[in-house]
Design an enzyme around this catalytic site. Structure first.
Site, PDB file in Angstrom:
ATOM      1  N   LEU A  52       0.838  -1.196   0.000  1.00  0.00           N
ATOM      2  CA  LEU A  52       0.000   0.000   0.000  1.00  0.00           C
ATOM      3  C   LEU A  52       0.873   1.245   0.000  1.00  0.00           C
ATOM      4  O   LEU A  52       1.971   1.258   0.573  1.00  0.00           O
ATOM      5  CB  LEU A  52      -0.932  -0.019   1.217  1.00  0.00           C
ATOM      6  CG  LEU A  52      -1.873  -1.218   1.330  1.00  0.00           C
ATOM      7  CD1 LEU A  52      -2.884  -0.981   2.434  1.00  0.00           C
ATOM      8  CD2 LEU A  52      -2.574  -1.518   0.027  1.00  0.00           C
ATOM      9  N   GLY A  98       1.132  -5.216   1.231  1.00  0.00           N
ATOM     10  CA  GLY A  98       0.054  -5.247   0.239  1.00  0.00           C
ATOM     11  C   GLY A  98       0.438  -5.984  -1.034  1.00  0.00           C
ATOM     12  O   GLY A  98      -0.413  -6.593  -1.695  1.00  0.00           O
ATOM     13  N   ASN A 125       4.499  -7.709   6.524  1.00  0.00           N
ATOM     14  CA  ASN A 125       5.405  -7.102   7.517  1.00  0.00           C
ATOM     15  C   ASN A 125       4.796  -5.914   8.256  1.00  0.00           C
ATOM     16  O   ASN A 125       5.532  -5.098   8.827  1.00  0.00           O
ATOM     17  CB  ASN A 125       6.694  -6.661   6.819  1.00  0.00           C
ATOM     18  CG  ASN A 125       6.420  -5.580   5.768  1.00  0.00           C
ATOM     19  OD1 ASN A 125       5.493  -5.710   4.980  1.00  0.00           O
ATOM     20  ND2 ASN A 125       7.213  -4.518   5.750  1.00  0.00           N
ATOM     21  N   GLU A 126       3.477  -5.806   8.284  1.00  0.00           N
ATOM     22  CA  GLU A 126       2.823  -4.614   8.847  1.00  0.00           C
ATOM     23  C   GLU A 126       3.284  -4.257  10.257  1.00  0.00           C
ATOM     24  O   GLU A 126       3.460  -3.088  10.585  1.00  0.00           O
ATOM     25  CB  GLU A 126       1.295  -4.810   8.844  1.00  0.00           C
ATOM     26  CG  GLU A 126       0.650  -4.632   7.481  1.00  0.00           C
ATOM     27  CD  GLU A 126       0.784  -5.850   6.578  1.00  0.00           C
ATOM     28  OE1 GLU A 126       1.486  -6.811   6.945  1.00  0.00           O
ATOM     29  OE2 GLU A 126       0.212  -5.807   5.474  1.00  0.00           O
TER      30      GLU A 126
HETATM   31  C1  LIG Z   1      -6.717  -3.802  13.590  1.00  0.00           C
HETATM   32  C2  LIG Z   1      -6.353  -3.361  12.205  1.00  0.00           C
HETATM   33  C3  LIG Z   1      -7.359  -2.389  11.755  1.00  0.00           C
HETATM   34  C4  LIG Z   1      -7.266  -1.775  10.563  1.00  0.00           C
HETATM   35  C5  LIG Z   1      -6.099  -1.893   9.654  1.00  0.00           C
HETATM   36  C6  LIG Z   1      -5.016  -1.002  10.165  1.00  0.00           C
HETATM   37  C7  LIG Z   1      -4.022  -0.606   9.468  1.00  0.00           C
HETATM   38  C8  LIG Z   1      -3.941  -0.833   8.061  1.00  0.00           C
HETATM   39  C9  LIG Z   1      -3.172  -2.008   7.687  1.00  0.00           C
HETATM   40  C10 LIG Z   1      -2.459  -1.818   6.672  1.00  0.00           C
HETATM   41  C11 LIG Z   1      -1.858  -2.787   5.820  1.00  0.00           C
HETATM   42  C12 LIG Z   1      -0.857  -2.248   5.164  1.00  0.00           C
HETATM   43  C13 LIG Z   1      -0.200  -3.010   4.160  1.00  0.00           C
HETATM   44  C14 LIG Z   1       0.888  -2.265   3.469  1.00  0.00           C
HETATM   45  O1  LIG Z   1       1.154  -2.569   2.351  1.00  0.00           O
HETATM   46  S1  LIG Z   1       1.702  -0.941   4.289  1.00  0.00           S
HETATM   47  C15 LIG Z   1       3.132  -0.705   3.210  1.00  0.00           C
HETATM   48  C16 LIG Z   1       4.244  -1.629   3.649  1.00  0.00           C
HETATM   49  N1  LIG Z   1       5.321  -1.636   2.676  1.00  0.00           N
HETATM   50  C17 LIG Z   1       6.590  -1.797   3.047  1.00  0.00           C
HETATM   51  O2  LIG Z   1       6.926  -1.946   4.204  1.00  0.00           O
HETATM   52  C18 LIG Z   1       7.611  -1.762   1.945  1.00  0.00           C
HETATM   53  C19 LIG Z   1       8.415  -0.486   2.046  1.00  0.00           C
HETATM   54  N2  LIG Z   1       9.360  -0.391   0.954  1.00  0.00           N
HETATM   55  C20 LIG Z   1      10.499  -1.139   0.911  1.00  0.00           C
HETATM   56  O3  LIG Z   1      10.789  -1.972   1.727  1.00  0.00           O
HETATM   57  C21 LIG Z   1      11.410  -0.865  -0.254  1.00  0.00           C
HETATM   58  O4  LIG Z   1      10.997   0.347  -0.864  1.00  0.00           O
HETATM   59  C22 LIG Z   1      11.399  -1.965  -1.340  1.00  0.00           C
HETATM   60  C23 LIG Z   1      12.102  -3.208  -0.812  1.00  0.00           C
HETATM   61  C24 LIG Z   1       9.978  -2.282  -1.756  1.00  0.00           C
HETATM   62  C25 LIG Z   1      12.182  -1.444  -2.566  1.00  0.00           C
HETATM   63  O5  LIG Z   1      13.436  -0.992  -2.127  1.00  0.00           O
HETATM   64  P1  LIG Z   1      14.304  -0.026  -3.073  1.00  0.00           P
HETATM   65  O6  LIG Z   1      15.611   0.212  -2.371  1.00  0.00           O
HETATM   66  O7  LIG Z   1      14.295  -0.557  -4.466  1.00  0.00           O
HETATM   67  O8  LIG Z   1      13.484   1.330  -3.136  1.00  0.00           O
HETATM   68  P2  LIG Z   1      13.425   2.455  -1.987  1.00  0.00           P
HETATM   69  O9  LIG Z   1      14.582   3.381  -2.168  1.00  0.00           O
HETATM   70  O10 LIG Z   1      13.195   1.841  -0.657  1.00  0.00           O
HETATM   71  O11 LIG Z   1      12.056   3.207  -2.374  1.00  0.00           O
HETATM   72  C26 LIG Z   1      12.005   4.010  -3.558  1.00  0.00           C
HETATM   73  C27 LIG Z   1      11.054   5.147  -3.258  1.00  0.00           C
HETATM   74  O12 LIG Z   1       9.730   4.600  -3.013  1.00  0.00           O
HETATM   75  C28 LIG Z   1       9.278   4.992  -1.726  1.00  0.00           C
HETATM   76  N3  LIG Z   1       8.470   3.889  -1.187  1.00  0.00           N
HETATM   77  C29 LIG Z   1       8.886   2.638  -0.956  1.00  0.00           C
HETATM   78  N4  LIG Z   1       7.867   1.876  -0.486  1.00  0.00           N
HETATM   79  C30 LIG Z   1       6.777   2.720  -0.434  1.00  0.00           C
HETATM   80  C31 LIG Z   1       5.409   2.528  -0.032  1.00  0.00           C
HETATM   81  N5  LIG Z   1       4.939   1.360   0.379  1.00  0.00           N
HETATM   82  N6  LIG Z   1       4.591   3.598  -0.105  1.00  0.00           N
HETATM   83  C32 LIG Z   1       5.045   4.799  -0.536  1.00  0.00           C
HETATM   84  N7  LIG Z   1       6.333   5.054  -0.941  1.00  0.00           N
HETATM   85  C33 LIG Z   1       7.158   3.982  -0.875  1.00  0.00           C
HETATM   86  C34 LIG Z   1      10.525   5.271  -0.929  1.00  0.00           C
HETATM   87  O13 LIG Z   1      10.240   6.132   0.158  1.00  0.00           O
HETATM   88  C35 LIG Z   1      11.396   5.910  -1.991  1.00  0.00           C
HETATM   89  O14 LIG Z   1      10.926   7.229  -2.160  1.00  0.00           O
HETATM   90  P3  LIG Z   1      11.936   8.410  -2.639  1.00  0.00           P
HETATM   91  O15 LIG Z   1      12.429   7.964  -3.987  1.00  0.00           O
HETATM   92  O16 LIG Z   1      13.023   8.437  -1.605  1.00  0.00           O
HETATM   93  O17 LIG Z   1      11.085   9.630  -2.657  1.00  0.00           O
END
Ligand SMILES: CC/C=C\C/C=C\C/C=C/C=C/CC(=O)SCCNC(=O)CCNC(=O)[C@H](O)C(C)(C)COP(=O)(O)OP(=O)(O)OC[C@H]1O[C@@H](n2cnc3c(N)ncnc32)[C@H](O)[C@@H]1OP(=O)(O)O
Length: 279
Positions: free
Chosen positions: A85, A130, A154-155
């Site tokens: 997400l 997500g 990994n939330e």
């Molecule tokens: C009781 C419960 C009741 C209700 C529910 C409650 C809460 C809601 C539950 C939510 C469920 C959520 C599910 C989700 O999906 S939350 C998102 C979790 N995602 C992550 O943890 C992944 C994060 N990202 C990474 O680990 C890495 O980016 C990567 C491994 C995917 C890729 O690594 P890279 O080194 O290739 O790239 P980066 O330099 O890290 O990132 C590039 C760029 O993109 C931005 N970014 C990365 N991930 C996200 C994201 N998920 N959303 C927005 N932006 C993201 C990162 O900041 C970099 O940005 P800049 O270029 O620096 O601007």
């Protein structure tokens, strides 16, 4: 979002006339009845409201076109299947936005989880949260054998909690005890670990992910559609109904949870950490 047709790929004739939207490419092959859907929301296919909306539109178009019986989901962005997400949709916004966003997240899961299509995830990059949920809605998951391509819900590492329908989808895939541990610890599995726990069905060399998906697809499409679809529905409808029966409550629950100062703070800190990581 508008569905746009692009020119057929060279030497392929009409059956490969690509279509799609800005963030979702669709490469249909009418001859085989299989379409490849590629997320194209650089840099990491974060599931923004736009991407979710475009994905739902493209999926619906394929489901309504009886030519297609199977869809392979994969990424057009190198090294990442989907970063999950879009965190910017969940922090610094207002309750109305959170509600709209969460409704779209629910909608995508509902459409994928009970889709009549054969869905195969060709996971050609990192697949956290997500992104992992999308792969779990598929009938089969193939992961590239690259230690950088971690997969899992990994939330908790972000200080948030996967909602019950994320949990249910994981339990339906790897069982209760494995899910209990994976969810609480926010485990991100290496390919070999993901295979061992049953999170993915196959781990193959990176350059064989798509070809493997195509051959697995052929096996699934050899089953009469109606029998397979009724069986899939029998397996998944109880899980889907749990959300359908309480969709609005789930949205309200998300909005109040994500709006908490403590949650907003941890999401902001997590985003900052992601940005520092590059520095
Ligand atoms: C009781 C419960 C009741 C209700 C529910 C409650 C809460 C809601 C539950 C939510 C469920 C959520 C599910 C989700 O999906 S939350 C998102 C979790 N995602 C992550 O943890 C992944 C994060 N990202 C990474 O680990 C890495 O980016 C990567 C491994 C995917 C890729 O690594 P890279 O080194 O290739 O790239 P980066 O330099 O890290 O990132 C590039 C760029 O993109 C931005 N970014 C990365 N991930 C996200 C994201 N998920 N959303 C927005 N932006 C993201 C990162 O900041 C970099 O940005 P800049 O270029 O620096 O601007």
């Amino acid at each position: 979002a508008t569905i746009r047709r692009t020119e057929p790929t060279a030497g392929s004739g009409d059956s490969a006339r690509r279509f799609g939207t800005q963030r979702v490419l669709v490469e249909p092959d009418a001859a085989s009845g299989v379409a490849v859907m590629k997320f194209k929301n650089p840099p990491v296919n974060s599931l923004s409201l736009e991407l979710l909306t475009e994905f739902i539109i493209s999926l619906e178009k394929l489901e309504n076109d009886k030519t297609f019986r199977g869809v392979i989901l994969t990424s057009d962005c190198p090294r990442v299947f989907s970063a999950g997400l879009d965190l910017t949709e969940m922090c610094g916004k207002n309750p109305a936005h959170y509600a709209e966003y969460w409704k779209a997240v629910q909608e995508l899961w509902l459409r994928l989880y009970l889709s009549n299509l054969v869905l195969i995830a060709a996971i050609n990059g990192a697949c956290p949260a997500g992104g992992c949920l999308i792969s779990l809605t598929c009938d089969y998951r193939i992961l590239a054998d690259n230690p950088k391509y971690l997969i899992g819900l990994n939330e908790t590492l972000l200080g948030i909690v996967a909602p019950f329908w994320f949990k249910d989808t994981l339990v339906n895939t790897i069982g209760h005890r494995a899910s209990e541990q994976a969810l609480q610890l926010g485990l991100l599995f290496l390919p070999a670990e993901a295979l061992q726990v049953g999170l993915v069905d196959q781990v193959v060399p990176e350059d064989q992910v798509l070809s493997t998906a195509l051959s697995v697809m052929a096996r699934w499409m050899a089953i009469p559609d109606h029998a397979r679809q009724l069986t899939k529905n029998m397996m998944r409808k109880t899980t889907v109904d749990r959300l359908v029966k309480q969709r609005d409550a789930d949205i309200q629950n998300f909005v109040s949870f994500i709006s908490r100062d403590s949650i907003q703070k941890s999401l902001q800190m997590y985003l900052e950490k992601l940005k520092q990581k590059k520095g």
